[in-house]
Design an enzyme around this catalytic site. Sequence first.
Site, PDB file in Angstrom:
ATOM      1  N   ASN A   1     -12.336  -1.370  -0.871  1.00 25.86           N
ATOM      2  CA  ASN A   1     -11.632  -2.002   0.245  1.00 25.86           C
ATOM      3  C   ASN A   1     -12.334  -1.628   1.546  1.00 25.86           C
ATOM      4  OD1 ASN A   1      -9.152  -3.008   1.835  1.00 25.86           O
ATOM      5  ND2 ASN A   1      -9.291  -0.861   2.485  1.00 25.86           N
ATOM      6  N   GLU A   2     -12.523  -2.603   2.411  1.00 31.27           N
ATOM      7  CA  GLU A   2     -13.146  -2.347   3.723  1.00 31.27           C
ATOM      8  C   GLU A   2     -14.285  -1.349   3.571  1.00 31.27           C
ATOM      9  OE1 GLU A   2     -10.176  -1.695   6.811  1.00 31.27           O
ATOM     10  OE2 GLU A   2      -9.436  -3.736   6.557  1.00 31.27           O
TER      11      GLU A   2
ATOM     12  N   TYR B   1      -6.707  -9.167  11.499  1.00 28.74           N
ATOM     13  CA  TYR B   1      -5.357  -8.902  12.010  1.00 28.74           C
ATOM     14  C   TYR B   1      -5.180  -9.543  13.383  1.00 28.74           C
ATOM     15  CZ  TYR B   1      -4.314  -5.571   8.303  1.00 28.74           C
ATOM     16  OH  TYR B   1      -4.049  -5.001   7.081  1.00 28.74           O
TER      17      TYR B   1
ATOM     18  N   GLU C   1      -6.049  -9.360   3.635  1.00 23.85           N
ATOM     19  CA  GLU C   1      -5.238  -8.658   4.643  1.00 23.85           C
ATOM     20  C   GLU C   1      -5.195  -9.523   5.892  1.00 23.85           C
ATOM     21  OE1 GLU C   1      -5.920  -4.460   5.466  1.00 23.85           O
ATOM     22  OE2 GLU C   1      -6.414  -4.108   3.363  1.00 23.85           O
TER      23      GLU C   1
ATOM     24  N   GLU D   1       0.847  -1.197   0.000  1.00 25.11           N
ATOM     25  CA  GLU D   1       0.000   0.000   0.000  1.00 25.11           C
ATOM     26  C   GLU D   1       0.882   1.247   0.000  1.00 25.11           C
ATOM     27  OE1 GLU D   1      -2.825   0.050   3.245  1.00 25.11           O
ATOM     28  OE2 GLU D   1      -3.851   1.822   2.431  1.00 25.11           O
TER      29      GLU D   1
HETATM   30  O1  AHR Z   1      -2.962  -2.584   6.302  1.00 27.13           O
HETATM   31  C1  AHR Z   1      -3.258  -1.359   6.896  1.00 27.13           C
HETATM   32  C2  AHR Z   1      -4.733  -1.004   6.773  1.00 27.13           C
HETATM   33  O2  AHR Z   1      -5.487  -1.921   7.497  1.00 27.13           O
HETATM   34  C3  AHR Z   1      -5.322  -1.059   5.397  1.00 27.13           C
HETATM   35  O3  AHR Z   1      -5.106   0.099   4.669  1.00 27.13           O
HETATM   36  C4  AHR Z   1      -6.774  -1.240   5.664  1.00 27.13           C
HETATM   37  O4  AHR Z   1      -7.450  -1.915   4.636  1.00 27.13           O
HETATM   38  C5  AHR Z   1      -6.785  -1.990   6.985  1.00 27.13           C
HETATM   39  O5  AHR Z   1      -7.670  -1.449   7.886  1.00 27.13           O
END
Ligand code: AHR
Length: 507
Positions: free
Chosen positions: A192-193, A256, A312, A45
């Site tokens: 995205n998201e 995450y 992600e 990114e």
């Molecule tokens: O990876 C960092 C951020 O985490 C990304 O830009 C987003 O899609 C997610 O929230």
Amino acid sequence: MKRFVLFLMLGSLFFLNTVAQNRIVVHVSEPGPKIDKAVYGHFAEHLGHCIYGGIYVGENSPIPNIRGFRKDVVEALKAMKVGILRWPGGCFADTYHWRDGIGPRNERPSIINVHWGGVTEDNSFGTHEFLDFCEVIGAEPYINLNVGSGTVREASEWVEYVTSSNKSPMTELRKKNGREDPWNVKYWAVGNETWGCGGNMRPEYYADVYKQFASFLRAPGIYKIASGANSEDYKWTEVLMREAKWMMNGLSLHYYTVPFDWSKKGSATQFDEKVWFQTFSKTLKMEELVTKHAAVMDQFDPKKKVGLLVDEWGCWYDVEPGTNPGFLYQQSSLRDALVAGINLNIFNNHADRVRMANIAQMINVLQSVILTKDQEMVLTPTYYVFKMYNVHQEANMLPVEVQSYPYTLEGNSLNAVHCSASVKDGMVSITLCNLDPQKNQDVEFDLRGFVPAKVSGQIVTGKSINAFNDFGKKEEVSLSEFKGAEIVKGKLSAKLPSKSVVLIQLQ
Ligand code: AHR
């Protein structure tokens, strides 16, 4: 009497939870689906020093480069094998207007990167540079379109600019910018998201937006990806599958590993065994997420046509002291190597539905495989796991059954041993993680339908749980030969050192 019955009950519970040995059955004679090389994907990114400084330094940089791409990074990535590379974001994607990033570099407009530190983005790395970079490192490209602040026309013209060989204003523009032939870009994501930074939408609303955008992405054979759920938001998956499955090839999922919670993520390198254990219990949630999202998808798509793409994933800690909080720069320790091994095993084991996964992010951001500082480059423990696991790319997964000793800390337990396996060209590859930081694990294997004649192996480990590789210092964690596996009378057994990730290969 009552006490005796209670004693018996507790005793039998204890017995049920206790295993006599670590034992893994590998069903070699029942190969499953292919593990897509895209499962070994990465994410780059426009954030901190992922692109600028990490990948791209410009042609005039004193740092050795190929058309502006760092030579050291290119070589390292080629050796590791990047299955697919997602770009330009993340949250950045929904602020990105692709036309800002084409044409002569000195004429490209600058913008403010509103999500990541408010820094000026000069757009010197754009579509041509990204696709050139993918060609240089041998990675499949994956482009994330702008839905949040973009238009359907903008998205549709980007696809045409990149993929069309017909004569049109877009293809003429591409040729004027130096690229005669179209690129072969198959993977395109619509936003995205979209439940968060990509527009804060409801799933019902986004499903309609998705269909509108997807209707105008016209190119033969492209793979259209809908923006999927955040962690355990199963309703999101359900609504998208119900409303739009017929127009999508893939649906994403983001998760995450944050050891505690978002307000207390903790240091990447300063942690104790309690945090080590907690990190693994959080990362193992991926198994539950993939299983449950896949089950929702099964209701609408029993033939598994739509892929679940974990585009992600990775560890998210506090930024390194003294660095810009908006740049998400963190070190990576042996703990991250184990996290990578566990997640990649989970994805391999779910190859029937998981067709892509992208660790966040490739360089200098979150759980990176590479860190750079000016001229210097560090390969992280996560890099070595990806390099070791690349044998699974395009191999057929093999079902495994794992019976493991527990790894127990303060009364809580996890399985100490975690595993996946695959076969390609007659070579069986088994990847294993030993989560226990103190105890080695002896493992007996039952290789159904296969008698191995030759064994070899590799290992990633270090002296302490928080060992890491740093600039200007000897590597503390790297890849070396594993000699702890043996075949006796056709039976395989192995001793996995504590806190290690291991590859065993059999012929
Ligand atoms: O990876 C960092 C951020 O985490 C990304 O830009 C987003 O899609 C997610 O929230």
